[in-house]
Design a protein around this motif. Structure first.
Motif, PDB file in Angstrom:
ATOM      1  N   TRP A   2       0.363   0.400  -6.522  1.00 28.74           N
ATOM      2  CA  TRP A   2       1.616   0.017  -5.857  1.00 28.74           C
ATOM      3  C   TRP A   2       2.602  -0.530  -6.894  1.00 28.74           C
ATOM      4  CZ3 TRP A   2       4.461  -4.426  -5.453  1.00 28.74           C
ATOM      5  CH2 TRP A   2       5.513  -4.401  -4.524  1.00 28.74           C
ATOM      6  N   SER A   3       2.122  -1.384  -7.798  1.00 25.78           N
ATOM      7  CA  SER A   3       2.992  -1.939  -8.828  1.00 25.78           C
ATOM      8  C   SER A   3       3.522  -0.844  -9.750  1.00 25.78           C
ATOM      9  CB  SER A   3       2.259  -2.997  -9.654  1.00 25.78           C
ATOM     10  OG  SER A   3       1.989  -4.147  -8.872  1.00 25.78           O
ATOM     11  N   LEU A   4       2.680   0.101 -10.116  1.00 31.09           N
ATOM     12  CA  LEU A   4       3.143   1.222 -10.939  1.00 31.09           C
ATOM     13  C   LEU A   4       4.206   2.032 -10.206  1.00 31.09           C
ATOM     14  CD1 LEU A   4      -0.193   2.415 -12.551  1.00 31.09           C
ATOM     15  CD2 LEU A   4       1.813   1.543 -13.758  1.00 31.09           C
ATOM     16  N   ASN A   5       4.050   2.161  -8.901  1.00 34.18           N
ATOM     17  CA  ASN A   5       5.057   2.871  -8.114  1.00 34.18           C
ATOM     18  C   ASN A   5       6.394   2.126  -8.148  1.00 34.18           C
ATOM     19  OD1 ASN A   5       5.563   5.212  -6.349  1.00 34.18           O
ATOM     20  ND2 ASN A   5       6.026   3.626  -4.834  1.00 34.18           N
ATOM     21  N   GLU A   6       6.338   0.800  -8.104  1.00 33.06           N
ATOM     22  CA  GLU A   6       7.566   0.002  -8.208  1.00 33.06           C
ATOM     23  C   GLU A   6       8.212   0.195  -9.583  1.00 33.06           C
ATOM     24  OE1 GLU A   6       8.993  -2.093  -5.569  1.00 33.06           O
ATOM     25  OE2 GLU A   6       7.678  -0.571  -4.675  1.00 33.06           O
ATOM     26  N   ASN A  17       0.845  -1.187   0.000  1.00 33.15           N
ATOM     27  CA  ASN A  17       0.000   0.000   0.000  1.00 33.15           C
ATOM     28  C   ASN A  17       0.879   1.234   0.000  1.00 33.15           C
ATOM     29  OD1 ASN A  17      -2.576  -1.297   0.189  1.00 33.15           O
ATOM     30  ND2 ASN A  17      -2.125  -1.744   2.327  1.00 33.15           N
ATOM     31  N   LEU A  18       0.428   2.264  -0.677  1.00 31.62           N
ATOM     32  CA  LEU A  18       1.137   3.531  -0.685  1.00 31.62           C
ATOM     33  C   LEU A  18       0.528   4.466   0.339  1.00 31.62           C
ATOM     34  CD1 LEU A  18       1.331   4.164  -4.549  1.00 31.62           C
ATOM     35  CD2 LEU A  18       3.066   3.124  -3.081  1.00 31.62           C
ATOM     36  N   SER A  19       1.357   5.320   0.916  1.00 32.19           N
ATOM     37  CA  SER A  19       0.825   6.362   1.787  1.00 32.19           C
ATOM     38  C   SER A  19       0.048   7.343   0.914  1.00 32.19           C
ATOM     39  CB  SER A  19       1.956   7.087   2.517  1.00 32.19           C
ATOM     40  OG  SER A  19       2.709   7.872   1.587  1.00 32.19           O
ATOM     41  N   GLU A  20      -0.773   8.160   1.512  1.00 31.09           N
ATOM     42  CA  GLU A  20      -1.544   9.144   0.747  1.00 31.09           C
ATOM     43  C   GLU A  20      -0.605  10.079  -0.013  1.00 31.09           C
ATOM     44  OE1 GLU A  20      -4.692  10.735  -1.087  1.00 31.09           O
ATOM     45  OE2 GLU A  20      -4.745   8.961   0.185  1.00 31.09           O
ATOM     46  N   GLU A  21       0.494  10.441   0.621  1.00 26.96           N
ATOM     47  CA  GLU A  21       1.474  11.322  -0.030  1.00 26.96           C
ATOM     48  C   GLU A  21       2.125  10.639  -1.239  1.00 26.96           C
ATOM     49  OE1 GLU A  21       5.767  13.208   1.106  1.00 26.96           O
ATOM     50  OE2 GLU A  21       4.218  13.287   2.652  1.00 26.96           O
ATOM     51  N   GLN A  22       2.517   9.377  -1.089  1.00 23.60           N
ATOM     52  CA  GLN A  22       3.105   8.621  -2.202  1.00 23.60           C
ATOM     53  C   GLN A  22       2.098   8.469  -3.339  1.00 23.60           C
ATOM     54  OE1 GLN A  22       4.015   5.134   0.179  1.00 23.60           O
ATOM     55  NE2 GLN A  22       6.203   5.344  -0.304  1.00 23.60           N
ATOM     56  N   ARG A  23       0.856   8.174  -2.967  1.00 25.19           N
ATOM     57  CA  ARG A  23      -0.207   7.988  -3.956  1.00 25.19           C
ATOM     58  C   ARG A  23      -0.400   9.253  -4.779  1.00 25.19           C
ATOM     59  NH1 ARG A  23      -5.091   9.416  -4.346  1.00 25.19           N
ATOM     60  NH2 ARG A  23      -6.700   8.207  -5.353  1.00 25.19           N
ATOM     61  N   GLU A  24      -0.516  10.385  -4.105  1.00 26.86           N
ATOM     62  CA  GLU A  24      -0.729  11.660  -4.800  1.00 26.86           C
ATOM     63  C   GLU A  24       0.465  12.013  -5.683  1.00 26.86           C
ATOM     64  OE1 GLU A  24      -3.499  13.502  -5.159  1.00 26.86           O
ATOM     65  OE2 GLU A  24      -4.410  11.839  -4.062  1.00 26.86           O
ATOM     66  N   GLU A  25       1.675  11.798  -5.178  1.00 28.39           N
ATOM     67  CA  GLU A  25       2.873  12.097  -5.957  1.00 28.39           C
ATOM     68  C   GLU A  25       2.924  11.231  -7.224  1.00 28.39           C
ATOM     69  OE1 GLU A  25       7.736  11.818  -5.575  1.00 28.39           O
ATOM     70  OE2 GLU A  25       6.544  11.947  -3.741  1.00 28.39           O
ATOM     71  N   LEU A  26       2.630   9.945  -7.068  1.00 32.03           N
ATOM     72  CA  LEU A  26       2.642   9.050  -8.220  1.00 32.03           C
ATOM     73  C   LEU A  26       1.561   9.427  -9.228  1.00 32.03           C
ATOM     74  CD1 LEU A  26       3.722   6.592  -9.734  1.00 32.03           C
ATOM     75  CD2 LEU A  26       2.153   5.177  -8.378  1.00 32.03           C
ATOM     76  N   LEU A  27       0.347   9.671  -8.760  1.00 26.76           N
ATOM     77  CA  LEU A  27      -0.741  10.046  -9.672  1.00 26.76           C
ATOM     78  C   LEU A  27      -0.406  11.328 -10.429  1.00 26.76           C
ATOM     79  CD1 LEU A  27      -3.896   9.128  -7.568  1.00 26.76           C
ATOM     80  CD2 LEU A  27      -3.140   8.048  -9.701  1.00 26.76           C
ATOM     81  N   ASN A  28       0.209  12.298  -9.753  1.00 24.66           N
ATOM     82  CA  ASN A  28       0.601  13.537 -10.425  1.00 24.66           C
ATOM     83  C   ASN A  28       1.655  13.265 -11.499  1.00 24.66           C
ATOM     84  OD1 ASN A  28      -1.154  15.138  -8.939  1.00 24.66           O
ATOM     85  ND2 ASN A  28       0.373  15.639  -7.388  1.00 24.66           N
TER      86      ASN A  28
END
Length: 185
Positions: free
Chosen positions: A48-52, A4-15
């Motif tokens: 999460w996979s996209l973040n990896e 799981n990504l933190s909310e901050e990680q999620r927002e950064e990745l989506l941006n």
């Protein structure tokens, strides 16, 4: 390991993904970011996979939409094979067969850990139709079982204005060879 990504990680990745999507519309003509993000919001494990993929230098981007399954298709779109995925042999069997100078891991172990798939030869050719990739590097590709059973594995690159797919021993690894992945969301 938590996936799981933190909310901050999620927002950064989506941006990051949105900016890349908007900058490279030629990769996904006719698709809209809002629909892609809705799929990502509904699938946090895929995010999460996209973040990896992003963390290891893949620069994932949408390259298509499968109408039959209603899935968006992401490929690694970094100009060269992702830096964080180089110097790996093809799979666990190849890694274990090496007597000396073993790499840390294999391409197939990494894709399994990341929750993605290795690009197939067909997918690699379709990626190369979008832009020119791997001008200085090469990328392991999903290898047909009849090649792998004989100890080999295939990889691709672009040289001399065309795409080449070659073979090598699956246990080989090079500083300029890594792999590209795909993910369906």
């Amino acid at each position: 390991m938590t996936k799981n990504l933190s909310e901050e990680q999620r927002e950064e990745l989506l941006n990051t993904l949105k900016a890349r999507f908007e900058k490279n519309m030629h990769r996904h003509e006719g698709l809209e970011w809002g629909q892609v993000q809705a799929k990502l919001d509904a699938n946090p494990d895929k995010l999460w996979s996209l973040n990896e993929m992003q963390k290891t230098g893949g620069e994932p981007d949408v390259v298509g939409h499968d109408q039959d399954t209603d899935e968006y298709i992401f490929y690694d779109c970094s100009k060269e094979t992702p830096k964080g995925r180089r110097k790996v042999c093809y799979d666990r069997e190849a890694l274990e067969s090496r007597k000396k100078h073993k790499p840390e891991t294999s391409a197939m172990d990494m894709v399994a850990d990341m929750g993605i798939k290795l690009l197939t030869e067909e997918e690699y050719h379709s990626l190369q139709e979008l832009e020119e990739f791997d001008l200085k590097t090469s990328s392991w590709l999903e290898t047909p079982s009849n090649v792998r059973e004989r100890g080999g594995a295939i990889f691709g690159d672009r040289r001399f204005g065309r795409v080449f797919v070659y073979h090598n021993g699956a246990d080989s690894y090079y500083g300029a060879r890594g792999f590209r992945g795909s993910l369906r969301v």
